[in-house]
Design an enzyme around this catalytic site. Structure first.
Site, PDB file in Angstrom:
ATOM      1  N   THR A 128       0.824  -1.214   0.000  1.00  9.87           N
ATOM      2  CA  THR A 128       0.000   0.000   0.000  1.00  9.87           C
ATOM      3  C   THR A 128       0.859   1.265   0.000  1.00  9.87           C
ATOM      4  O   THR A 128       0.402   2.318  -0.458  1.00  9.87           O
ATOM      5  CB  THR A 128      -0.971   0.046   1.200  1.00  9.87           C
ATOM      6  OG1 THR A 128      -0.244   0.125   2.422  1.00  9.87           O
ATOM      7  CG2 THR A 128      -1.861  -1.190   1.219  1.00  9.87           C
ATOM      8  N   VAL A 181      -2.652   4.818  -0.213  1.00  7.70           N
ATOM      9  CA  VAL A 181      -4.015   4.354  -0.490  1.00  7.70           C
ATOM     10  C   VAL A 181      -4.154   2.937   0.084  1.00  7.70           C
ATOM     11  O   VAL A 181      -4.030   1.951  -0.634  1.00  7.70           O
ATOM     12  CB  VAL A 181      -4.309   4.388  -1.999  1.00  7.70           C
ATOM     13  CG1 VAL A 181      -5.771   4.057  -2.260  1.00  7.70           C
ATOM     14  CG2 VAL A 181      -3.972   5.758  -2.571  1.00  7.70           C
ATOM     15  N   HIS A 182      -4.387   2.862   1.382  1.00  6.52           N
ATOM     16  CA  HIS A 182      -4.396   1.567   2.055  1.00  6.52           C
ATOM     17  C   HIS A 182      -5.642   0.745   1.719  1.00  6.52           C
ATOM     18  O   HIS A 182      -5.560  -0.282   1.045  1.00  6.52           O
ATOM     19  CB  HIS A 182      -4.290   1.764   3.569  1.00  6.52           C
ATOM     20  CG  HIS A 182      -3.065   2.507   3.997  1.00  6.52           C
ATOM     21  ND1 HIS A 182      -1.793   2.042   3.750  1.00  6.52           N
ATOM     22  CD2 HIS A 182      -2.919   3.678   4.664  1.00  6.52           C
ATOM     23  CE1 HIS A 182      -0.909   2.884   4.253  1.00  6.52           C
ATOM     24  NE2 HIS A 182      -1.567   3.892   4.807  1.00  6.52           N
ATOM     25  N   ASP A 183      -6.797   1.185   2.206  1.00  4.63           N
ATOM     26  CA  ASP A 183      -8.017   0.386   2.058  1.00  4.63           C
ATOM     27  C   ASP A 183      -8.437   0.198   0.597  1.00  4.63           C
ATOM     28  O   ASP A 183      -8.834  -0.905   0.211  1.00  4.63           O
ATOM     29  CB  ASP A 183      -9.158   1.009   2.861  1.00  4.63           C
ATOM     30  CG  ASP A 183      -8.899   0.943   4.358  1.00  4.63           C
ATOM     31  OD1 ASP A 183      -7.871   0.355   4.771  1.00  4.63           O
ATOM     32  OD2 ASP A 183      -9.710   1.487   5.130  1.00  4.63           O
TER      33      ASP A 183
END
Length: 318
Positions: free
Chosen positions: A197, A242-244
């Protein structure tokens, strides 16, 4: 649509949770059959309220919201939430109008277990917060582990620093006992960690360009201001990781990731509590160790960020 994945999103919305959930509503590959809520970015009751806000925005109020645990697996209430990243109310201090929604009668864990029983081999759980609800679902019914098609987890840090401290990523540290339980008992688990991520970023220009686009663009642009500002202060960048949404991309486009079969252990105490350590499964050990009896999980070790970023921006702008 034939072949759509039945998706439950276990979530603590959360700015990047909102991005992932709204992108999912614009994705024909999935049918969202429920949102389950957990603490993390906000407390669990606020996560539930934020889920209702997102459903109203998407005009999908018929989708059930099952509230999950307010405490960690060990019964302790988590001391802190990530208000410095997501704002006091999870949406960047934009203070969206509250939505009156009716919570599902079942606890999130039982909701997940029932869905797995109703649609064996068809349900994907996208876990965007601490893994308490997933661990509890396994405890409710051990068959959940094999009935779920897969569990895709945003969590962990293997070859990079964590984002809470050098050792730990936020979702894993949020409930290390639950995370280790899932790593020890899970089946068909995929981990999307900070290792990938941190390679996927949205710039402030990306967010500004969403304004006025589709059903969600202005909302995402508004809530992202606080998020980008946090990254400016903490990382000195004009962009955010932009993790999720990257974890959601792994649900619909797993081919854009490289996966390493691994066995994962989570440290549950000490200075490195929440640290994720994986056995790469490339050798036979002389003696048994703490990893030996654990199931194989898939850890994302690389990502085609140049393809993931436009995919996600397109889905959020529809």
């Amino acid at each position: 649509m034939v072949g759509r994945l039945k998706l439950i999103i276990d979530t603590d919305p959360g700015i990047d949770d909102a991005m992932a959930i709204l992108a999912a509503f614009n994705s024909p590959e999935v049918e969202i059959i429920g949102l389950t809520t957990i603490f993390g970015n906000v407390r669990t009751p606020m996560a539930t309220q934020n889920a209702f806000i997102l459903l109203q925005l998407a005009q999908q109020e018929q989708i059930p919201v099952a509230e999950g645990s307010r405490d960690q697996l060990n019964g302790i209430t988590k001391a802190h939430v990530a208000d410095f990243v997501h704002g006091d109310e999870g949406f960047g201090n934009t203070y969206q109008k509250l939505v009156e929604g009716q919570k599902h009668s079942l606890h999130a864990a039982q909701f997940i277990a029932n869905a797995a029983a109703e649609y064996p081999g068809e349900v994907v759980v996208l876990a965007l917060g601490p893994l308490t609800n997933i661990a509890l679902a396994y405890k409710v019914d051990a068959a959940v582990r094999t009935r779920l098609k897969e569990v895709v987890i945003l969590g962990g840090a293997f070859h990079t620093n964590g984002n809470v401290n050098p050792a730990a990523e936020a979702n894993i540290l949020g409930d290390p006992d639950a995370a280790d339980y899932v790593m020890e008992h899970g089946s068909s688990v995929k981990l999307v960690s900070l290792d990938v991520t941190h390679q996927v970023e949205f710039s402030s220009s990306h967010m500004d360009a969403l304004r006025g686009k589709g059903k969600f663009g202005t909302f995402i642009a508004d809530i992202s201001k606080f998020y980008i500002d946090y990254y400016r202060k903490s990382y000195g960048t004009d962009s955010c990781f932009v993790h999720d949404p990257t974890a959601f991309a792994a649900v619909i486009r797993p081919d854009l990731f490289s996966w390493q079969p691994s066995k994962v252990l989570v440290l549950k105490d000490g200075v490195a509590c929440g640290m994720t350590i994986m056995d790469h499964c490339i050798r036979n050990w002389v003696a048994p160790n703490e990893w030996s009896q654990r199931p194989i999980v898939q850890v994302a070790v690389a990502v085609q960020a140049a393809k993931v970023v436009p995919l996600l921006l397109e889905r959020m702008a529809m």
